[in-house]
Structures are given as C-alpha cells and as structure tokens.
Write an enzyme that holds these catalytic residues in place. Structure first.
Site, PDB file in Angstrom:
ATOM      1  N   GLU A 116      -5.271  -8.453  -0.863  1.00 55.34           N
ATOM      2  CA  GLU A 116      -5.954  -8.238   0.418  1.00 55.34           C
ATOM      3  C   GLU A 116      -7.434  -7.959   0.153  1.00 55.34           C
ATOM      4  O   GLU A 116      -7.752  -7.106  -0.679  1.00 55.34           O
ATOM      5  CB  GLU A 116      -5.385  -7.033   1.186  1.00 55.34           C
ATOM      6  N   GLU A 122       0.842  -1.226   0.000  1.00 51.79           N
ATOM      7  CA  GLU A 122       0.000   0.000   0.000  1.00 51.79           C
ATOM      8  C   GLU A 122       0.868   1.264   0.000  1.00 51.79           C
ATOM      9  O   GLU A 122       0.772   2.113   0.886  1.00 51.79           O
ATOM     10  CB  GLU A 122      -0.937  -0.009   1.213  1.00 51.79           C
TER      11      GLU A 122
HETATM   12  C1  BGP Z   1      -4.273  -2.854   5.056  1.00 52.04           C
HETATM   13  C2  BGP Z   1      -2.915  -3.433   5.447  1.00 52.04           C
HETATM   14  C3  BGP Z   1      -2.960  -4.758   6.096  1.00 52.04           C
HETATM   15  C4  BGP Z   1      -4.212  -5.032   6.908  1.00 52.04           C
HETATM   16  C5  BGP Z   1      -5.467  -4.425   6.317  1.00 52.04           C
HETATM   17  C6  BGP Z   1      -6.652  -4.486   7.264  1.00 52.04           C
HETATM   18  O1  BGP Z   1      -4.138  -1.476   5.059  1.00 52.04           O
HETATM   19  O2  BGP Z   1      -2.121  -3.574   4.283  1.00 52.04           O
HETATM   20  O3  BGP Z   1      -1.766  -4.867   6.862  1.00 52.04           O
HETATM   21  O4  BGP Z   1      -4.025  -4.730   8.214  1.00 52.04           O
HETATM   22  O5  BGP Z   1      -5.289  -3.108   5.949  1.00 52.04           O
HETATM   23  O6  BGP Z   1      -6.636  -3.338   8.073  1.00 52.04           O
HETATM   24  P1  BGP Z   1      -6.793  -3.467   9.642  1.00 52.04           P
HETATM   25  O7  BGP Z   1      -5.837  -4.528  10.072  1.00 52.04           O
HETATM   26  O8  BGP Z   1      -6.468  -2.122  10.179  1.00 52.04           O
HETATM   27  O9  BGP Z   1      -8.233  -3.880   9.891  1.00 52.04           O
END
Ligand code: BGP
Length: 487
Positions: free
Chosen positions: A386, A190
């Site tokens: 993701e 990201e």
């Molecule tokens: C994205 C990241 C991941 C993951 C995901 C879910 O921004 O790349 O690392 O964490 O978000 O977000 P969160 O864990 O804050 O719910």
C-alpha cells in the site's frame, strides 16, 4: 544512479473487499464490522480517531437499518458486479499482480457456521480465474478489516480464543478452494492498527471495558490471538499449498525526532521500536523483551496457552509486506507544536514535508529509510502493498482528470524504492493503494480518491459509477511496460 527494478518485479495495485465490493448483504454474505462503519460528514477529515470510532450506539443504529446512504462500505464501488470490467482495465495497465481481500462474511456469514457459503466461494474463484486470464497474479489478504459482526456481539471479537479456531477454519477453506489459483497470501492487514481502531481490527468495543487499562489489556489479548491465528494460517497454507508464499502486513510508521535532543531521540526510538514489535513476532517468532516487560509493569494478564510459543516460533512468515503513506515526528515539546493528523497517530508537523488534505505528511525518502530499516533487521524479502495519495480529484470540462500530482507522488516514491534496491534491499513488488477509487477506510469517503481510475460516485452514493481513466493511468502503464525505466 540509474533507476533499476529487478526482473519480474511485481508491479500492480491493491484494493480491499470491504472498501470496493458493495453487495454487503447479497448471496448469503453476513454483516461485517465494515457494514456498520458510517460516513460522518460533520467530523473533520483530519480527526482520524473520531471518524473511525464505532461505539455500541453506532452498532445498534447500524444493525437496525438496511439503508446504505451513510454506510458507504455497504456499496463500495459495486466491484462485486464490476470486477470483470475493472480487471480488464488493470490488465490494460499491464498489472503483474492485484492485491485483494476475501470478505470473511461471504464465506462464513457469522463466522461460526459448520459449512461455508458456496456462493461466496464461487465468487472469489471466478475473481481469481479472471485475474489469471489477464496474466495478473492474485495477492490475497485473508483479513482486511472485515470480521463478522456476529463474532463481535457474541464473542467480544478476538478477545475470545474460540475466534482463533474459526479464523483458521476460514483460512483452510480458502487455501483448499484456491490452492491452484493463489500462491501469494497475507494474513492480517496492518496487524499493528489494533490500537488505532480496535473495533474494526479485533472487534473490541472499548466502551464495554471498565477503564482504558482493561480495554488496552483486552486489545493485547486479542492481538495475541491474531498472532497465533496468523502463524497457524502460515502452517496450514504451507501444508495445503506447496510453494505458497505467505506474508505478514504492517503499517510502516517511521518516526523522526524533532531535534538531536536525546529525549526527542528516545521518543522516536520508542515509537519505532513499537512498530517493529508486530514484525518481530511474525518474522522472528517471539515477543520482544520490552513488550514482556511492559505487560509485567502494567499487570496485564495476557493468556498464552501451552503450545502458543512453539506455534509462533515454528510458523514465521516468508516475506514482509507493509503500507507506507507518511512519516511522523516526535518531540518533548509536542504539546506546543502544530499537529498533523491522519490515518495513524497524531504527530508533530515536519517543516520539511508537505501534507495531503488529510494531514498525511508526504515523505518519499522515508520509504527508502523504511525499506532499509526492515531489510537490515530481518533479511526477508519485502513487498510494498500500500502506498498512494488520497485527494479530491477534479473532473475537467472535457471529462479528463489531470492528476499530475499523483504521478509526481508515485515517481518520487519509485525513485526511493530503486535507491533502496540499489543498496541491496530485496523488494518483491509494489501494489499502489488504491489502483481504482474506492471507499476510504478511515473516513468512509468516496471523495478521498487514490485511483488511476476515477469512479463517478460521491460520498452519499450518488453517481453513474462509470469508470474513467485519469492521466496517471497511461503513465503507470508505461512505468510497468518499461519495468520502471520510464518514470
Ligand atoms: C490503510 C488500509 C487501507 C486503506 C489505506 C488508506 O490503513 O490498510 O484499507 O484504506 O489505509 O487509508 P484511507 O482509506 O483511510 O485513506
């Protein structure tokens, strides 16, 4: 339309070192930015900015304690000691691939050492060998919010050009050590999130800058260094690992206009164009004109040295990977509208979409739109690395976890992926986030659960850390077995 996924579609799951490994100070590992990210129970789970913000005082306090109670990323789910058991479970689901990251500070504890830490190299070597023993193809992210804290404190993070060379050295050591085990790589997780949480991504502590403009300029400078480092990683990855495929990784933040009012359309266009900026640089190999115009209008002096432009142009990525969780809405009347928060930017609530308990708008059709948008623009293979729903899972009296809502979420998103593929989009694979419960990136909560596998641990680290299959475990196993015919 029948649901069709291509033969060899890479079904799997995703995790990240800083959110699962734990062992934050074992076997030579140095302190990373994740190890000072604190769990803030007093902060609203939807208040993304405050949750993730880490200022100078936070860093100072965190550096003075070895305790992990309010630093959940220091313990993760102890994947560092459980990875063989967990990978066996992923193998049981029939994973074709697993996305993991390499913690930079396991290999170079401070980031500037002359020699790498052999214990760190050996750990990941065994991890990748274990994956292969289960016929699981590693997809490895080099930088997933895990930069050495030392580089933040001593070099102002990625603002310093020296960090480019340190990262490239880290990448080369990884490519060289794992060239026979890993062929799929991602550079920066990201890379667009530098403005959402600059400390975690580029090591910029905004409070150190005299004003917001100077801080923004510093983030763009740091981002430029990451673009160059990413391109150099692609260069050396191709040289060291013939046949390697190296991708960029962005957050897909699809934004809709609230109405057909041309001003609403412009606001949505502005956000979507900004989202494409990051892939434009890494896929097309140059800065889009609107960004150059923006630097000029803001008098930003972004230092780009001789040769940078050629590096970006010559070493573009082989595929585009992205995270997709939600869509957003923009409106000229945003100030008067109900807001939704979450991992990205606070936007206007979309009355047609449900939201998660963290205010993330669930929009499966948005995934189809995003896939088509990206493929039309770049004609490069795409990989969803993701996608998932964070939720407070409940353990029933009988010990089961009936996460039917998660099955529904994935089913609806898989249908949309198939529709995009049916329209000609080339999609390489899909790794759900996160295939096992791990620590939330933005809130540092364990209770924001994403996995097909439940981990018995709470936000303060209490629990047995036993793994438990949720209802979605067997469902996803069948989806993979039938290559998506069964949903
Ligand atoms: C994205 C990241 C991941 C993951 C995901 C879910 O921004 O790349 O690392 O964490 O978000 O977000 P969160 O864990 O804050 O719910």
């Amino acid at each position: 339309m029948t649901i069709q996924f291509p033969k060899g579609f890479l079904w799997g799951g995703a995790i990240a070192a800083n959110q699962c490994e734990g062992a934050w100070n074992l076997d030579g590992k140095g302190m990373s930015v994740a190890d000072v990210a604190s769990y803030k129970p007093h902060v609203d789970v939807k208040d993304y900015k405050s949750q993730w913000h880490t200022g100078p005082e936070d860093i100072k306090i965190a550096m003075e304690t070895q305790d992990d109670t309010y630093y959940p990323k220091r313990r993760g789910i102890d994947f560092y000691h459980h990875y063989k058991e967990d990978i066996a479970l992923f193998g049981e689901m029939g994973f074709k691939t697993l996305r993991v990251s390499i913690a930079w500070t396991r290999i170079f504890p401070n980031g500037d050492e002359a020699e790498p830490n052999e214990a760190g190299l050996a750990y990941y070597e065994d991890l990748f060998k274990t994956l292969r023993a289960h016929n699981i193809e590693p997809l490895v992210t080099l930088s997933h919010y895990e930069m050495p804290l030392y580089l933040v404190n001593e070099f102002d993070g990625w603002v310093s050009r020296e960090v480019v060379d340190m990262f490239v050295k880290f990448a080369k050591v990884c490519f060289d050590r794992y060239k026979d085990l890993v062929k799929y790589w991602l550079t920066f997780n990201e890379i667009d999130s530098v403005f959402r949480h600059p400390f975690t991504t580029v090591g910029v502590v905004e409070e150190k800058y005299e004003n917001k403009d100077k801080a923004e300029e510093a983030i763009y400078q740091a981002l430029h260094h990451q673009f160059v480092a990413s391109a150099l990683a692609v260069k050396y990855g191709h040289e060291i690992i013939p046949g390697s495929q190296i991708g960029c990784m962005v957050t897909k933040t699809l934004t809709y206009p609230e109405t057909c009012n041309p001003e609403d359309i412009y606001l949505a266009q502005k956000d979507n164009r900004m989202n494409f900026f990051y892939t434009d640089v890494q896929v097309l190999g140059e800065y889009p004109l609107f960004i150059k115009q923006y630097f000029k209008k803001r008098n930003f002096d972004i230092k780009m040295i001789e040769g940078d432009a050629e590096i970006l142009k010559l070493h573009t990525v082989d595929f585009i990977s992205f995270s997709y969780y939600m869509s957003m809405v923009q409106s000229i009347h945003a100030a008067q509208r109900e807001k939704v928060g979450g991992n990205l930017v606070t936007g206007v609530k979309n009355p047609y979409l449900p939201t998660s308990e963290w205010g993330w708008q669930v929009d499966p059709v948005g995934l189809r739109i995003s896939l088509i948008d990206l493929y039309d623009r770049y004609h490069k293979p795409l990989w969803i690395v993701e996608n998932g729903i964070g939720a407070y899972d409940k353990v029933e009296e009988d010990g089961s976890i009936q996460d039917d809502y998660r099955i529904e979420y994935f089913r609806n998103h898989f249908i949309e992926i198939a529709k995009a593929i049916d329209e000609g989009v080339e999609c390489m694979g899909y790794t759900s986030w996160a295939c096992i419960d791990i620590v939330s990136a933005s809130t540092s909560q364990m209770s924001k659960r994403y996995g097909f596998i439940y981990v018995d641990a709470d936000d303060l680290g209490n629990g047995t850390y036993e793994r438990k299959k949720k209802k979605s475990f067997d469902w996803y196993k069948k989806v993979i077995e039938t290559n998506g015919d069964y949903l």
